[in-house]
Design an enzyme around this catalytic site. Structure first.
Site, short mmCIF file in Angstrom:
data_model
loop_
_atom_site.label_atom_id
_atom_site.label_comp_id
_atom_site.label_asym_id
_atom_site.label_seq_id
_atom_site.Cartn_x
_atom_site.Cartn_y
_atom_site.Cartn_z
N HIS A 166 0.86 -1.18 0.00
CA HIS A 166 0.00 0.00 0.00
C HIS A 166 0.90 1.23 0.00
O HIS A 166 2.13 1.12 -0.04
CB HIS A 166 -0.95 -0.02 1.20
CG HIS A 166 -0.28 -0.26 2.51
ND1 HIS A 166 0.62 0.62 3.06
CD2 HIS A 166 -0.35 -1.31 3.37
CE1 HIS A 166 1.06 0.15 4.20
NE2 HIS A 166 0.50 -1.03 4.42
N HIS B 74 4.03 1.32 2.16
CA HIS B 74 5.22 0.64 1.63
C HIS B 74 5.86 1.49 0.52
O HIS B 74 7.08 1.61 0.45
CB HIS B 74 4.84 -0.71 1.02
CG HIS B 74 4.29 -1.70 1.98
ND1 HIS B 74 2.97 -2.12 1.95
CD2 HIS B 74 4.87 -2.38 3.00
CE1 HIS B 74 2.77 -3.01 2.91
NE2 HIS B 74 3.90 -3.18 3.56
N GLN C 299 6.90 -15.85 11.96
CA GLN C 299 6.57 -14.71 12.83
C GLN C 299 5.08 -14.66 13.15
O GLN C 299 4.63 -13.74 13.81
CB GLN C 299 7.08 -13.40 12.23
CG GLN C 299 6.30 -12.88 11.03
CD GLN C 299 6.92 -11.61 10.47
OE1 GLN C 299 7.96 -11.64 9.84
NE2 GLN C 299 6.28 -10.47 10.69
N GLN D 83 7.31 3.20 10.82
CA GLN D 83 7.15 3.47 12.25
C GLN D 83 5.86 2.91 12.82
O GLN D 83 5.67 2.89 14.03
CB GLN D 83 7.21 4.98 12.50
CG GLN D 83 8.59 5.57 12.29
CD GLN D 83 8.63 7.06 12.54
OE1 GLN D 83 7.63 7.68 12.90
NE2 GLN D 83 9.78 7.66 12.33
N SER E 286 -1.76 -3.61 5.51
CA SER E 286 -2.23 -4.64 4.57
C SER E 286 -3.49 -5.29 5.12
O SER E 286 -4.34 -5.76 4.36
CB SER E 286 -1.15 -5.70 4.39
OG SER E 286 0.06 -5.08 4.01
O1 PAF Z 1 6.94 -5.48 8.84
C1 PAF Z 1 6.86 -6.50 8.12
O2 PAF Z 1 6.19 -6.53 7.08
C2 PAF Z 1 7.58 -7.76 8.54
O3 PAF Z 1 7.55 -7.93 9.91
C3 PAF Z 1 9.01 -7.85 8.00
C4 PAF Z 1 9.89 -6.76 8.58
C5 PAF Z 1 9.01 -7.76 6.48
C6 PAF Z 1 9.63 -9.20 8.39
O4 PAF Z 1 8.89 -10.26 7.88
#
Ligand code: PAF
Length: 283
Positions: A34, A37, A61, A148, A186
């Site tokens: 978006h 980014h 994650q 941020q 997102s």
């Molecule tokens: O912020 C994100 O989109 C993710 O946490 C990252 C930094 C790409 C790591 O997968």
């Protein structure tokens, strides 16, 4: 824009950039791009000769399988946006390339990863630390760009770079918002129009209310209590945390705040089953 899908190939390409004396910026993402980014990509383009954007939905994650399954994946649209903005390389490693086997490594960020997001998403920052390290090794950027909006992630990555001596300059860029104040994410695409336009913007209003109250000399405890009252008017919103924390230690602040730069006001809440986060940093 070049599309690269393996670690050896991105390594080879970046080495050729190094041979030519070109600087490299990396914008790590999980796709579903978006304007937030794209703002990172634009800043990276302004500061580097070549910009690599990585898209990898990092399974390690996610502590919630449903969240991982529902994470939006919009690769062809992402490609168009990146072409338009002038990105040089899109790096989309496969899962097998990134994790040929389940990694045994884990990472701890003492004092930084057991509060806020870390308290509600066990293992999340370990997964972030591992994948960001792998991306840094693969792309070897001079500079890396993060939003941020994920301020705790920013602090964790700052610690990672320091503790592992990555020769990388970090840039943390301001949150981009819809005109309603809603922070771009997102995950917003999973909200209904009603939630997105009228309910979710309350999160930002709550943060602003806390900031105003602190500026007027009220304690953080009182300020957050008032913001909770504001949010309680919208039963669709379930707040997970709404806190004023110290910028360096992330420990909660309850009393008065002499210097607003020393605190961050942050929130996490569920709306229509979607987890949203936001913060005010550098009030
Ligand atoms: O912020 C994100 O989109 C993710 O946490 C990252 C930094 C790409 C790591 O997968």
């Amino acid at each position: 824009m070049q599309l690269i899908t393996s670690i050896p190939l991105i390594n080879q390409l970046v080495r050729s950039y190094y041979m030519e004396g070109l600087s490299v910026g990396l914008v790590p993402t999980m796709g579903a791009l978006h304007e937030g980014h794209l703002a990172l990509v634009r800043q990276a383009l302004a500061e580097n000769d070549r910009v690599v954007v990585s898209i990898f939905v990092n399974p390690i994650q996610f502590n919630n399988a449903q969240d991982l399954a529902k994470y939006p994946r919009t690769l062809s649209q992402d490609q168009v946006l990146l072409e338009q903005v002038g990105c040089h390389v899109l790096f989309c490693p496969t899962e097998v390339d990134m994790y040929p086997a389940q990694p045994r490594i884990g990472m701890q960020f003492e004092g930084l990863d057991d509060v806020l997001e870390g308290a509600f998403r066990p293992g999340h920052f370990s997964g972030v630390g591992v994948v960001v390290s792998k991306l840094f090794h693969a792309v070897m950027p001079h500079r890396a760009y993060f939003g941020q909006k994920d301020f705790q992630q920013c602090l964790i990555i700052r610690q990672l770079v320091k503790d592992l001596s990555f020769p990388i300059t970090l840039r943390f860029c301001p949150t981009v918002r819809e005109s309603s104040g809603l922070a771009l994410s997102s995950r917003n695409t999973r909200l209904s129009a009603l939630a997105r336009n009228t309910q979710a913007p309350l999160l930002y209003q709550a943060l602003q209310l806390v900031a105003q109250q602190l500026a007027q000399g009220h304690t953080a405890a009182l300020a957050t209590a008032q913001a909770h009252q504001l949010l309680a008017q919208e039963p669709a919103i379930q707040v997970e945390y709404l806190s004023v924390v110290d910028t360096l230690t992330l420990q909660p602040v309850l009393g008065g705040v002499a210097n607003p730069k020393e605190v961050i006001v942050c929130i996490a809440a569920y709306l229509e089953g979607v987890r949203l986060i936001d913060n005010l940093w550098e009030l």
